[in-house]
Write a protein that holds these residues in place. Sequence first.
Motif, PDB file in Angstrom:
ATOM      1  N   UNK A  60       0.821  -1.209   0.000  1.00 15.02           N
ATOM      2  CA  UNK A  60       0.000   0.000   0.000  1.00 15.02           C
ATOM      3  C   UNK A  60       0.858   1.264   0.000  1.00 15.02           C
ATOM      4  N   UNK A  61       0.427   2.242  -0.794  1.00 18.18           N
ATOM      5  CA  UNK A  61       1.038   3.569  -0.769  1.00 18.18           C
ATOM      6  C   UNK A  61       0.386   4.320   0.387  1.00 18.18           C
ATOM      7  N   UNK A  62       1.188   4.707   1.367  1.00 22.86           N
ATOM      8  CA  UNK A  62       0.664   5.385   2.554  1.00 22.86           C
ATOM      9  C   UNK A  62       0.497   6.890   2.347  1.00 22.86           C
ATOM     10  N   UNK A  63       1.545   7.524   1.815  1.00 20.50           N
ATOM     11  CA  UNK A  63       1.474   8.982   1.635  1.00 20.50           C
ATOM     12  C   UNK A  63       2.493   9.428   0.595  1.00 20.50           C
ATOM     13  N   UNK A  64       2.274  10.633   0.111  1.00 18.41           N
ATOM     14  CA  UNK A  64       3.192  11.277  -0.821  1.00 18.41           C
ATOM     15  C   UNK A  64       3.392  12.691  -0.313  1.00 18.41           C
ATOM     16  N   UNK A  76       5.458   3.903   1.703  1.00 20.41           N
ATOM     17  CA  UNK A  76       4.681   2.692   1.491  1.00 20.41           C
ATOM     18  C   UNK A  76       4.799   1.781   2.710  1.00 20.41           C
ATOM     19  N   UNK A  77       3.925   0.793   2.760  1.00 22.03           N
ATOM     20  CA  UNK A  77       4.029  -0.246   3.774  1.00 22.03           C
ATOM     21  C   UNK A  77       5.289  -1.047   3.479  1.00 22.03           C
ATOM     22  N   UNK A  78       6.197  -1.100   4.436  1.00 19.67           N
ATOM     23  CA  UNK A  78       7.459  -1.788   4.206  1.00 19.67           C
ATOM     24  C   UNK A  78       7.623  -3.072   4.990  1.00 19.67           C
ATOM     25  N   UNK A 101      14.170   2.593   0.575  1.00 25.86           N
ATOM     26  CA  UNK A 101      14.767   2.564   1.912  1.00 25.86           C
ATOM     27  C   UNK A 101      13.714   2.025   2.870  1.00 25.86           C
ATOM     28  N   UNK A 102      14.108   1.149   3.783  1.00 29.78           N
ATOM     29  CA  UNK A 102      13.150   0.543   4.704  1.00 29.78           C
ATOM     30  C   UNK A 102      13.640   0.715   6.139  1.00 29.78           C
ATOM     31  N   UNK A 103      12.722   1.150   6.990  1.00 26.77           N
ATOM     32  CA  UNK A 103      12.989   1.235   8.417  1.00 26.77           C
ATOM     33  C   UNK A 103      11.752   0.723   9.142  1.00 26.77           C
ATOM     34  N   UNK A 104      11.879  -0.449   9.745  1.00 24.13           N
ATOM     35  CA  UNK A 104      10.730  -1.071  10.391  1.00 24.13           C
ATOM     36  C   UNK A 104       9.685  -1.454   9.357  1.00 24.13           C
ATOM     37  N   UNK A 105       8.450  -0.971   9.541  1.00 20.56           N
ATOM     38  CA  UNK A 105       7.387  -1.264   8.566  1.00 20.56           C
ATOM     39  C   UNK A 105       7.151  -0.093   7.625  1.00 20.56           C
ATOM     40  N   UNK A 106       8.125   0.802   7.537  1.00 24.90           N
ATOM     41  CA  UNK A 106       8.005   2.019   6.737  1.00 24.90           C
ATOM     42  C   UNK A 106       9.005   1.965   5.577  1.00 24.90           C
ATOM     43  N   UNK A 107       8.504   2.045   4.344  1.00 22.70           N
ATOM     44  CA  UNK A 107       9.356   2.061   3.151  1.00 22.70           C
ATOM     45  C   UNK A 107       9.254   3.430   2.498  1.00 22.70           C
ATOM     46  N   UNK A 108      10.363   3.916   1.973  1.00 20.84           N
ATOM     47  CA  UNK A 108      10.386   5.258   1.397  1.00 20.84           C
ATOM     48  C   UNK A 108      11.149   5.274   0.082  1.00 20.84           C
ATOM     49  N   UNK A 109      10.541   5.885  -0.931  1.00 16.13           N
ATOM     50  CA  UNK A 109      11.200   6.161  -2.216  1.00 16.13           C
ATOM     51  C   UNK A 109      11.293   7.670  -2.335  1.00 16.13           C
TER      52      UNK A 109
END
Length: 118
Positions: A60-64, A76-78, A101-109
């Motif tokens: 899932x895309x969480x936010x932009x 995104x959900x990581x 990039x992933x930290x815990x359950x948080x993924x970031x592009x």
Amino acid sequence: MNSLVHCVSRRALLGAAAALGTLAATGTPARAQIDQSAYKFATWLGLVGQQVLVDGVPTYVRSVSPGIGKAFHVSMDGSALAEGLWQVSHSTFGIVDLFISVQGDHALCTFNTLVKDQ
């Protein structure tokens, strides 16, 4: 022996010329043609709450959020991801390779793009 090398070289040149001619006539291969909307803030903003596939795994895309200048970030959900280069796909833009990039359950592009939203 020298005539064999000359013949092979001529064949290699003719093959390369034929390949370039085919490429010019038909365009670049489909994988090389990336939909530019994959790099637009508005495209990703429209995907908030929706699923994209990350190497075939629904995510899932969480936010932009906007960044500095023309940059922006997609969260995104990581939970099922590890940091690295992934193939991300959605019917809106096709397939793109993105570093996540992933930290815990948080993924970031992070996109530092020159493609302007229209």
